[in-house]
Design a protein around this motif. Structure first.
Motif, PDB file in Angstrom:
ATOM      1  N   ALA A  39     -16.723   5.316  38.662  1.00 38.09           N
ATOM      2  CA  ALA A  39     -15.986   4.157  38.148  1.00 38.09           C
ATOM      3  C   ALA A  39     -15.550   3.239  39.292  1.00 38.09           C
ATOM      4  O   ALA A  39     -15.629   2.009  39.177  1.00 38.09           O
ATOM      5  N   SER A  62     -18.440  -2.134  49.702  1.00 37.69           N
ATOM      6  CA  SER A  62     -19.088  -2.016  48.388  1.00 37.69           C
ATOM      7  C   SER A  62     -20.614  -2.049  48.511  1.00 37.69           C
ATOM      8  O   SER A  62     -21.309  -1.512  47.665  1.00 37.69           O
ATOM      9  N   LYS A  82     -18.674   1.378  40.574  1.00 39.14           N
ATOM     10  CA  LYS A  82     -19.065   0.312  39.645  1.00 39.14           C
ATOM     11  C   LYS A  82     -18.115  -0.878  39.762  1.00 39.14           C
ATOM     12  O   LYS A  82     -18.539  -2.029  39.714  1.00 39.14           O
ATOM     13  N   ASN A  83     -16.846  -0.584  39.903  1.00 35.59           N
ATOM     14  CA  ASN A  83     -15.851  -1.646  40.051  1.00 35.59           C
ATOM     15  C   ASN A  83     -16.072  -2.433  41.342  1.00 35.59           C
ATOM     16  O   ASN A  83     -16.043  -3.664  41.338  1.00 35.59           O
ATOM     17  N   SER A 103     -19.050  -4.755  41.116  1.00 34.47           N
ATOM     18  CA  SER A 103     -18.964  -5.863  40.155  1.00 34.47           C
ATOM     19  C   SER A 103     -17.986  -6.964  40.570  1.00 34.47           C
ATOM     20  O   SER A 103     -17.865  -7.966  39.875  1.00 34.47           O
ATOM     21  N   GLN A 104     -17.294  -6.792  41.676  1.00 38.22           N
ATOM     22  CA  GLN A 104     -16.302  -7.791  42.094  1.00 38.22           C
ATOM     23  C   GLN A 104     -16.976  -9.062  42.609  1.00 38.22           C
ATOM     24  O   GLN A 104     -17.963  -9.000  43.335  1.00 38.22           O
TER      25      GLN A 104
END
Length: 120
Positions: free
Chosen positions: A86, A75, A89-90, A93-94
């Motif tokens: 998407a 990431s 972004k996921n 944000s983890q």
């Protein structure tokens, strides 16, 4: 570079799969403790089951932790175009450190409870 990222993803999936399989082994050990009434068994059998519980749980944590670290590093290496998707972004944000703490806490508690169930 794509080859490295691809290998890293494959390695992370393998680690996660192995971690899950070892968690299943831990569940099997719980079944042995419950249905085999291990608390009244001979000390050598108790030690064997306790060893299996500790090793399977700790090894599972190692594999899952390595997989989480791989996903976290992946990431961090996203291109700017990938970050806008998407999936990107996921991934960004983890709460990766929280996942590490959670898996370690579950590991420690699992070992504690298994040992307590075996020797009580």
């Amino acid at each position: 570079m794509e080859s490295l990222a691809s290998r890293n993803s494959a390695s992370a999936r393998t680690n996660m799969t192995l971690g899950v399989l070892l968690q299943i082994a831990f569940v099997a050990i719980i079944a042995i403790v419950v249905f085999g009434d291990v608390s009244t068994a001979a000390d050598s059998l108790k030690q064997l089951v306790a060893f299996g519980a500790i090793v399977s749980t700790f090894t599972s944590w190692i594999f899952i932790s390595n997989a989480l670290m791989s996903y976290q590093k992946e990431s961090e290496d996203l291109t700017s175009a990938e970050k806008k998707t998407a999936v990107g972004k996921n991934l960004k944000s983890q709460p990766w450190p929280l996942f590490q703490i959670y898996t370690l806490a579950v590991t420690v508690v699992s070992i504690y409870i298994a040992i307590k169930a075996i020797y009580n």
